[in-house]
Design an enzyme around this catalytic site. Structure first.
Site, PDB file in Angstrom:
ATOM      1  N   LYS B  93       0.791  -1.239   0.000  1.00 35.89           N
ATOM      2  CA  LYS B  93       0.000   0.000   0.000  1.00 35.89           C
ATOM      3  C   LYS B  93       0.815   1.277   0.000  1.00 35.89           C
ATOM      4  O   LYS B  93       0.287   2.352  -0.281  1.00 35.89           O
ATOM      5  CB  LYS B  93      -0.910   0.022   1.238  1.00 35.89           C
ATOM      6  CG  LYS B  93      -1.832  -1.149   1.375  1.00 35.89           C
ATOM      7  CD  LYS B  93      -2.592  -1.086   2.697  1.00 35.89           C
ATOM      8  CE  LYS B  93      -3.279  -2.414   2.979  1.00 35.89           C
ATOM      9  NZ  LYS B  93      -2.284  -3.497   3.325  1.00 35.89           N
ATOM     10  N   VAL B 120      -6.912  -3.453  -0.714  1.00 41.54           N
ATOM     11  CA  VAL B 120      -8.060  -2.803  -0.064  1.00 41.54           C
ATOM     12  C   VAL B 120      -9.033  -3.799   0.563  1.00 41.54           C
ATOM     13  O   VAL B 120     -10.251  -3.670   0.437  1.00 41.54           O
ATOM     14  CB  VAL B 120      -8.803  -1.881  -1.060  1.00 41.54           C
ATOM     15  CG1 VAL B 120      -7.945  -0.676  -1.379  1.00 41.54           C
ATOM     16  CG2 VAL B 120      -9.174  -2.618  -2.349  1.00 41.54           C
ATOM     17  N   GLY B 174      -2.670 -16.653  13.213  1.00 45.23           N
ATOM     18  CA  GLY B 174      -1.927 -16.243  12.022  1.00 45.23           C
ATOM     19  C   GLY B 174      -2.534 -15.038  11.337  1.00 45.23           C
ATOM     20  O   GLY B 174      -2.204 -14.731  10.192  1.00 45.23           O
ATOM     21  N   GLU B 177       0.097  -9.763  13.022  1.00 48.81           N
ATOM     22  CA  GLU B 177       1.549  -9.865  12.983  1.00 48.81           C
ATOM     23  C   GLU B 177       2.125  -9.737  14.388  1.00 48.81           C
ATOM     24  O   GLU B 177       1.433  -9.346  15.324  1.00 48.81           O
ATOM     25  CB  GLU B 177       2.113  -8.769  12.068  1.00 48.81           C
ATOM     26  CG  GLU B 177       1.609  -8.946  10.641  1.00 48.81           C
ATOM     27  CD  GLU B 177       2.234  -7.955   9.685  1.00 48.81           C
ATOM     28  OE1 GLU B 177       3.469  -7.845   9.684  1.00 48.81           O
ATOM     29  OE2 GLU B 177       1.489  -7.301   8.940  1.00 48.81           O
ATOM     30  N   ASP B 188      -3.547   0.586   8.974  1.00 48.18           N
ATOM     31  CA  ASP B 188      -3.865  -0.255   7.808  1.00 48.18           C
ATOM     32  C   ASP B 188      -5.242   0.095   7.252  1.00 48.18           C
ATOM     33  O   ASP B 188      -5.406   0.277   6.046  1.00 48.18           O
ATOM     34  CB  ASP B 188      -3.809  -1.737   8.211  1.00 48.18           C
ATOM     35  CG  ASP B 188      -4.207  -2.656   7.069  1.00 48.18           C
ATOM     36  OD1 ASP B 188      -3.391  -2.849   6.161  1.00 48.18           O
ATOM     37  OD2 ASP B 188      -5.359  -3.160   7.076  1.00 48.18           O
ATOM     38  N   LYS B 192      -6.348   1.828   3.595  1.00 42.52           N
ATOM     39  CA  LYS B 192      -7.360   1.274   2.693  1.00 42.52           C
ATOM     40  C   LYS B 192      -8.438   2.315   2.375  1.00 42.52           C
ATOM     41  O   LYS B 192      -8.870   2.451   1.230  1.00 42.52           O
ATOM     42  CB  LYS B 192      -7.973   0.018   3.310  1.00 42.52           C
ATOM     43  CG  LYS B 192      -6.998  -1.162   3.281  1.00 42.52           C
ATOM     44  CD  LYS B 192      -7.393  -2.288   4.221  1.00 42.52           C
ATOM     45  CE  LYS B 192      -6.450  -3.481   4.066  1.00 42.52           C
ATOM     46  NZ  LYS B 192      -6.590  -4.455   5.157  1.00 42.52           N
ATOM     47  N   GLY B 289      -7.113 -13.821   4.285  1.00 44.35           N
ATOM     48  CA  GLY B 289      -5.808 -14.389   4.599  1.00 44.35           C
ATOM     49  C   GLY B 289      -4.923 -14.514   3.371  1.00 44.35           C
ATOM     50  O   GLY B 289      -5.196 -13.898   2.330  1.00 44.35           O
TER      51      GLY B 289
END
Lengths: 315, 315
Positions: B93, B120, B174, B177, B188, B192, B289
């Site tokens: 991004k 996005v 998972g 992070e 984040d 977006k 994912g």
């Protein structure tokens, strides 16, 4: 892309102008309840092959009343337009559920574009999701609320109305037709299930291949009971691939009120794709009806123009 | 369309084969935690312009770790690929929220295709809905649950977990992070919101233009209270056109549990477009994912190939 309306036909005849008809003039004539044959460029009684020869369309928009008996006059118009080298955008369902294989073969043989987004719950992007979004994804089936009339009737009944009151309300809202048979008995939803199954699951279903149950048997009592359990009843159209064949059905089902399909009210519509590996992928729209359906036809026209490279930006 | 992987680079170097690399071999090497420079065709230390010169891509897939400081190394790769005449598919991004105008101008000047569906809320079809479906429709804004980590944390907290337990659970699944800062502080989701606002509302927002509030201040108590009222709390990214400008924000909001965004659990995602005349048009996906994101990059690649006429069926 600039669109030119070179001809338009209705039951009374047609209006033709190779330089482009004036939509405002046509609308004014139709608003008075008269045929386009009475508008500028009008020719009473002009139909069919002669109409196509005179209007010479690059794209035919076929939007005759859906006819589940013999698919006419749409089916003849569709074949003749393809034979003349026109691309085809369908808003009526008859040819798609009675002659799907012949129609798609003819389009392929003539290398013509065939689109019908408006036939499967417009303005829901059912076919565009499959073609443009679920790329590299396995679609194993779908389910949806694809008929506005029945959803409006069930919504009214869910608020306490009787079946008859629900139908009257849907008619008063301009959602249901004077004869709501094709809707309440599930024919319309069944046709949509067949068309989508054929287009995205590779099936070759005819209208009669869809197991079909309408909403006449749904009682106000059943809706009350569902509501007490946090649920409601929706007319669900569904098709799934099972052991190599595609099984399609339309029937009333209980759904949680918080479910993506259970939450649809009035004439709202929605579709859920069953996919691997994305799971359930859903799309819903809030407003349906005449203008949204017309926009969906326009969407197909623009996408034909893009595919043909007629737009300034190529695709 | 047949795709040929002529080069692949990571921090340790690159692997190159004009005849096409073997993905299985590359995956095996990466699974051992080693650089692709150790795979067949590997060249330790090969990067940047030299990598592009040797791999000669028609399409560059740029998927470096997102960097909100200076957008590197993605930004340099993007410009050099466009300069070399490659089309561009972005999964990171940085360049899009720090250099959007320069990036799109360069692509346009070079007549290169620039796509970034994976940035996005992949695999949500946010940009495809705007480009392919909402044709002839006015989009006045959108809102969405576009960040998986925060939605997973809020889902856990809604089930009784503390914020810390929620983060740990998201990491164990998972989804989050090791350092979840970019997610939980809303960076984040803000990126977006800016990217979608720029792409579909014609805005030219930078990351810092998005009003941003993360989820650190959301208490388990607040979630419990919401639940008693049949609601929940979601991190909502939103942009709306207002008086000629576009206002974008990210913040926690109470939503009914039956709302299309309120109903999203775990790492599910969804977007709602505000439109005229279709009203609210929503799309949701169940599974997100790594694989769904990779499929979204593939979707862009296929759509580039269609636009270029590389596919057998034209578009």
């Amino acid at each position: 892309v600039t669109l030119l309306l070179t001809g338009v036909a209705d039951r009374g005849g047609a209006a033709i102008d190779p330089a482009g008809l004036d939509p405002a003039n046509l609308l004014a004539v139709k608003a008075e309840g008269r045929s386009v044959a009475r508008a500028q460029g009008g020719v009473p009684g002009l139909h069919g092959a002669r109409f196509l020869a005179q209007s010479q369309p690059h794209i035919l928009l076929e939007a005759a009343s859906t006819n589940f008996e013999d698919a006419e006059p749409g089916w003849t118009y569709a074949r003749e337009a393809l034979d003349r080298g026109a691309d085809l955008v369908l808003a009526s369902k008859g040819a798609l559920v009675l002659h799907y294989a012949a129609l798609t073969e003819t389009a392929q043989k003539r290398r013509r574009d065939l689109r019908f987004a408006a036939t499967v719950g417009a303005p829901l992007p059912v076919l565009e999701m499959a073609d443009r979004v679920l790329i590299g994804v396995e679609i194993t089936g779908f389910e949806g609320v694809l008929n506005a009339t029945t959803n409006q009737v069930l919504t009214s009944m869910s608020g306490g109305a009787s079946y008859e009151e629900g139908v009257s309300e849907a008619q008063a809202l301009g959602i249901a037709e004077t004869d709501p048979t094709l809707d309440v008995d599930g024919w319309d939803a069944a046709a949509k299930a067949a068309i989508v199954a054929n287009a995205i699951l590779g099936a070759s279903l005819n209208l009669r291949d869809v197991r079909r149950e309408g909403i006449r048997q749904v009682s106000s009592q059943a809706l009350r009971e569902a509501r007490l359990a946090g649920e409601t009843i929706k007319l669900i159209a569904r098709a799934v691939r099972r052991d190599g064949t595609v099984v399609a059905s339309v029937a009333p089902e209980r759904r949680p009120l918080a479910d993506v399909l259970g939450a649809l009210r009035g004439d709202q519509m929605g579709v859920v794709f069953f996919t691997e590996p994305l799971g359930r992928v859903a799309t819903t729209v809030e407003h349906t009806g005449g203008i949204p359906t017309a926009l969906t036809v326009l969407r197909d026209v623009i996408n034909v123009a893009r595919a043909r490279g007629w737009t300034s930006a190529g695709e």
